[in-house]
Design a protein around this motif. Structure first.
Motif, mmCIF file in Angstrom:
data_model
loop_
_atom_site.group_PDB
_atom_site.id
_atom_site.type_symbol
_atom_site.label_atom_id
_atom_site.label_comp_id
_atom_site.label_asym_id
_atom_site.label_seq_id
_atom_site.Cartn_x
_atom_site.Cartn_y
_atom_site.Cartn_z
ATOM 1 N N TYR A 149 0.549 -1.561 -0.047
ATOM 2 C CA TYR A 149 0.155 -0.157 0.043
ATOM 3 C C TYR A 149 0.825 1.181 0.256
ATOM 4 N N GLY A 150 0.604 2.411 -0.675
ATOM 5 C CA GLY A 150 1.178 3.753 -0.888
ATOM 6 C C GLY A 150 0.819 4.144 -1.456
ATOM 7 N N LEU A 151 0.606 5.771 -1.278
ATOM 8 C CA LEU A 151 -0.356 6.798 -2.063
ATOM 9 C C LEU A 151 1.224 7.570 -2.440
ATOM 10 N N SER B 251 -7.848 0.813 1.084
ATOM 11 C CA SER B 251 -7.304 -0.391 0.687
ATOM 12 C C SER B 251 -8.103 -1.215 0.227
ATOM 13 N N CYS B 252 -6.754 -2.027 -0.181
ATOM 14 C CA CYS B 252 -7.591 -3.390 -1.108
ATOM 15 C C CYS B 252 -6.581 -4.063 -1.421
ATOM 16 N N MET B 253 -5.368 -4.064 -0.726
ATOM 17 C CA MET B 253 -3.963 -5.231 -0.575
ATOM 18 C C MET B 253 -4.404 -6.545 -0.359
ATOM 19 N N ASP B 254 -5.336 -6.296 0.453
ATOM 20 C CA ASP B 254 -5.829 -7.918 1.384
ATOM 21 C C ASP B 254 -6.988 -8.849 0.730
ATOM 22 N N TRP B 255 -7.355 -7.504 -0.342
ATOM 23 C CA TRP B 255 -8.430 -8.687 -0.912
ATOM 24 C C TRP B 255 -8.423 -8.841 -2.739
ATOM 25 N N LEU B 256 -7.137 -8.160 -3.165
ATOM 26 C CA LEU B 256 -6.654 -8.565 -4.350
ATOM 27 C C LEU B 256 -5.443 -9.873 -4.822
ATOM 28 N N LYS B 257 -5.470 -10.513 -5.543
ATOM 29 C CA LYS B 257 -4.580 -11.887 -6.076
ATOM 30 C C LYS B 257 -4.133 -10.926 -7.230
ATOM 31 N N ALA B 258 -3.366 -12.004 -7.180
ATOM 32 C CA ALA B 258 -2.366 -11.784 -8.372
ATOM 33 C C ALA B 258 -2.029 -13.764 -8.734
ATOM 34 N N PHE B 259 -1.938 -14.199 -10.209
ATOM 35 C CA PHE B 259 -2.100 -15.474 -10.625
ATOM 36 C C PHE B 259 -0.790 -15.235 -11.795
ATOM 37 N N CYS C 30 -4.445 -0.004 -4.016
ATOM 38 C CA CYS C 30 -2.951 -0.547 -3.395
ATOM 39 C C CYS C 30 -1.732 -0.184 -5.092
ATOM 40 N N ARG C 31 -0.659 -1.050 -4.264
ATOM 41 C CA ARG C 31 0.405 -1.106 -5.348
ATOM 42 C C ARG C 31 0.429 -2.355 -5.597
ATOM 43 N N LEU C 32 1.234 -2.604 -6.899
ATOM 44 C CA LEU C 32 1.761 -4.154 -7.094
ATOM 45 C C LEU C 32 3.052 -4.249 -7.230
ATOM 46 N N ILE C 33 3.683 -4.414 -6.405
ATOM 47 C CA ILE C 33 5.076 -4.946 -6.669
ATOM 48 C C ILE C 33 5.555 -5.918 -7.342
ATOM 49 N N VAL C 34 6.850 -5.920 -8.025
ATOM 50 C CA VAL C 34 7.231 -6.486 -9.492
ATOM 51 C C VAL C 34 8.769 -6.922 -8.923
ATOM 52 N N ARG C 35 9.607 -7.524 -8.298
ATOM 53 C CA ARG C 35 10.575 -7.986 -8.124
ATOM 54 C C ARG C 35 11.406 -8.781 -8.790
ATOM 55 N N SER C 36 12.658 -8.076 -9.742
ATOM 56 C CA SER C 36 13.355 -8.938 -10.513
ATOM 57 C C SER C 36 14.772 -8.982 -9.282
ATOM 58 N N SER C 37 15.459 -9.389 -9.662
ATOM 59 C CA SER C 37 16.861 -9.878 -8.789
ATOM 60 C C SER C 37 18.349 -10.349 -10.542
ATOM 61 N N ILE D 48 3.432 -0.476 -9.337
ATOM 62 C CA ILE D 48 2.109 -0.713 -10.684
ATOM 63 C C ILE D 48 1.350 -0.146 -10.092
ATOM 64 N N VAL D 49 0.408 0.801 -9.880
ATOM 65 C CA VAL D 49 -0.650 1.154 -8.920
ATOM 66 C C VAL D 49 -2.001 -0.060 -9.039
ATOM 67 N N ALA D 50 -2.404 -0.725 -8.734
ATOM 68 C CA ALA D 50 -3.912 -1.347 -8.783
ATOM 69 C C ALA D 50 -4.979 -0.798 -8.598
ATOM 70 N N LYS D 51 -5.633 -0.906 -9.004
ATOM 71 C CA LYS D 51 -6.964 0.228 -8.192
ATOM 72 C C LYS D 51 -8.822 -0.307 -8.755
ATOM 73 N N TYR D 52 -10.161 -0.447 -7.611
ATOM 74 C CA TYR D 52 -10.427 -1.489 -8.264
ATOM 75 C C TYR D 52 -11.893 -0.457 -6.736
ATOM 76 N N ARG D 53 -12.858 -0.017 -8.483
ATOM 77 C CA ARG D 53 -14.054 1.025 -9.044
ATOM 78 C C ARG D 53 -15.078 -0.057 -8.411
ATOM 79 N N LYS D 54 -15.732 0.749 -7.697
ATOM 80 C CA LYS D 54 -17.702 0.305 -7.264
ATOM 81 C C LYS D 54 -18.313 1.281 -7.703
ATOM 82 N N GLY D 55 -19.432 1.131 -8.335
ATOM 83 C CA GLY D 55 -20.192 1.903 -8.656
ATOM 84 C C GLY D 55 -20.030 3.225 -9.353
ATOM 85 N N GLU D 56 -20.443 4.714 -9.396
ATOM 86 C CA GLU D 56 -20.756 5.395 -10.292
ATOM 87 C C GLU D 56 -19.119 6.470 -9.494
ATOM 88 N N SER D 57 -18.644 6.456 -11.066
ATOM 89 C CA SER D 57 -17.150 6.966 -10.573
ATOM 90 C C SER D 57 -17.074 8.976 -10.502
#
Lengths: 185, 295
Positions: B71-73, B96-104, B135-142, B169-178
């Protein structure tokens, strides 16, 4: 009719250009599904480590310091992205290195002026004040830093290891992490 | 018969040579880049709870990549300096939506010159109020260690530092009229003679139910209406944000009083797909740069 001694050379150069351009198009086409996707990939933010922090051999009880201006020893990250976009940069730094076989520790220190941010993407030994920010604190990198006008910004990091007089010989390891984000998203 | 002079041939040769060098440079820059993540933001909605990101490895080595959420703004200080502080746990912000977003998948190896799609899925709570969640999706490479420890005697001390890169990368979830709406709370302008720039500090507040993502366009003009410089700054205002628009320019040869024409709009973002931008209000203002407020 006068001969044209430069024509053959010009043709050779043009053939080379054509071959390279074909290769470039081919590489850009891979892994993308359409032209729009390719364009987005090109504005994406990317970080690369082009050199790590190299201390070489270290002697027991003798601290060793690497500055920010040593081309083959200073740590170097390159950030590429949309030219002039503002970015947030955060370094996560270790306070010690751990011996690979054993777990013993060796102190690692990053002093408050051990970072250079180079928006002209020159090199550690040639960067000047006009290229960006010199002598920055690695734990508080400049706010409002930007991707350079050429689409690249480099970060140079120095550091110091402090082995104890009875430091156990071996290879000591740690991670240096640079996190980057666009500020406008 | 075409007759060319030596100088024409030389110019043509130089032009072709420069072009070929530029092409080779562009090719090599892409080849040495780290992993690329596209697009630069991931947007999901009530009707479209999944999205995809592409991770591309343009290098000639395979890259191990790991993704996670944080999470970070963008947050600003009183001088308009902005930072994003990423938090991995104990996030209390109800947006924050970081607890209910999943990545596969979350761990992958991207082959040389290859790419891999990451799928994001939103599983929001059923009673989630309308609005936008972040929330933010963090892509880590080494890269691992590029310099192997020097070969030395068994009693030597050597070091190995692993260089790890993270792109957020910013990740957003929108509900209802924006609704995107921005209010300008305050404007301050000054001439910084030491730094050699004119600065305009804009104190903004998002008053809609989504973040205001747009652009600040600025024009610096002199008393005779001559344009001294233009500047452009991408912004994302989630709650309140101070952003400083700097014009790094010498005012020599121009006449005061100077003024800055500012326009804030959600139009003109080239890094975000148009369908992901929520159109909002525009703000236009002119601010006089007080010459007695030189710093």
């Amino acid at each position: 009719m006068p001969t044209r001694p430069g024509t053959a050379s010009v043709l050779t150069v043009m053939v080379v250009v054509a071959v390279v351009m074909t290769a470039t198009v081919s590489v850009r086409a891979q892994g993308t599904t359409n032209a729009q996707a390719t364009a987005r990939v090109l504005t994406a933010l990317s970080v690369t480590a082009s050199n790590d922090l190299v201390f070489g051999n270290v002697l027991q009880g003798v601290p060793k310091r690497i500055g920010t201006n040593v081309d083959d020893s200073t740590a170097q990250f390159s950030i590429t992205g949309q030219a002039s976009a503002t970015i947030s940069m955060v370094l996560t730094l270790p306070t010690y290195l751990s011996r690979t076989a054993g777990g013993e520790q060796m102190m690692l220190v990053f002093e408050s002026d051990q970072v250079v941010v180079d928006t002209n993407a020159t090199s550690p030994s040639t960067v000047t004040a006009g290229d960006g920010w010199l002598g920055q604190n690695p734990y508080s990198l400049p706010s409002n830093a930007v991707v350079g006008a050429g689409g690249q910004t480099n970060v140079y990091l120095g550091g110091k290891v402090i082995p104890s007089p009875n430091q156990i010989p071996g290879t000591y390891e740690a991670n240096i992490i640079l996190s980057v984000a666009y500020l406008g998203t | 018969m075409i007759i060319k002079t030596d100088s024409e041939r030389a110019r043509r040769f130089i032009a072709v040579g420069v072009l070929s060098m530029l092409v080779v440079l562009a090719f090599s820059l892409e080849s040495m880049a780290g992993v690329l993540v596209a697009p630069t933001s991931a947007i999901m909605t009530e009707g479209k709870r999944t999205t995809r990101l592409t991770i591309k490895n343009p290098s000639t080595d395979p890259k191990e990549v790991e993704v996670r959420f944080a999470y970070g703004l963008p947050e600003s200080d009183s001088l308009g300096n902005v930072d994003i502080k990423l938090i991995d746990s104990a996030v209390t912000d109800p947006r924050s939506c970081m607890d209910w977003l999943k990545a596969f998948p979350r761990k992958i190896i991207v082959p040389p010159n290859g790419s891999q799609v990451i799928r994001l899925v939103a599983n929001p709570p059923e009673d989630l109020p309308e609005g936008e969640y972040w929330c933010r999706l963090i892509v880590r490479s080494s890269e691992g260690s590029m310099s192997p420890p020097p070969v030395a005697a068994a009693d030597a001390i050597t070091t190995r530092l692993n260089m790890i890169m993270e792109t957020a990368i910013v990740a957003k979830y929108r509900k209802g009229e924006s609704v995107a709406r921005l209010a300008l709370l305050d404007t301050t302008a000054w001439i910084d003679t030491i730094a050699g720039r004119v600065s305009v500090l804009l104190d903004m507040e998002s008053q809609g139910n989504v973040s205001y993502v747009g652009v600040i366009n600025g024009r610096l003009l002199d008393a005779r209406n001559r344009e001294i410089m233009t500047q452009k700054l991408d912004i994302a205002v989630y709650r309140q944000l101070k952003r400083r628009l700097d014009f790094p320019v010498s005012l020599e040869g121009f006449e005061g009083p100077y003024r800055a024409d500012i326009r804030i709009t959600t139009r003109g973002r080239t890094d975000i797909p148009p369908e992901d931008v929520i159109a909002g209000n525009e703000i236009s203002l002119t601010t006089i740069i007080p010459e007695d407020r030189r710093r």
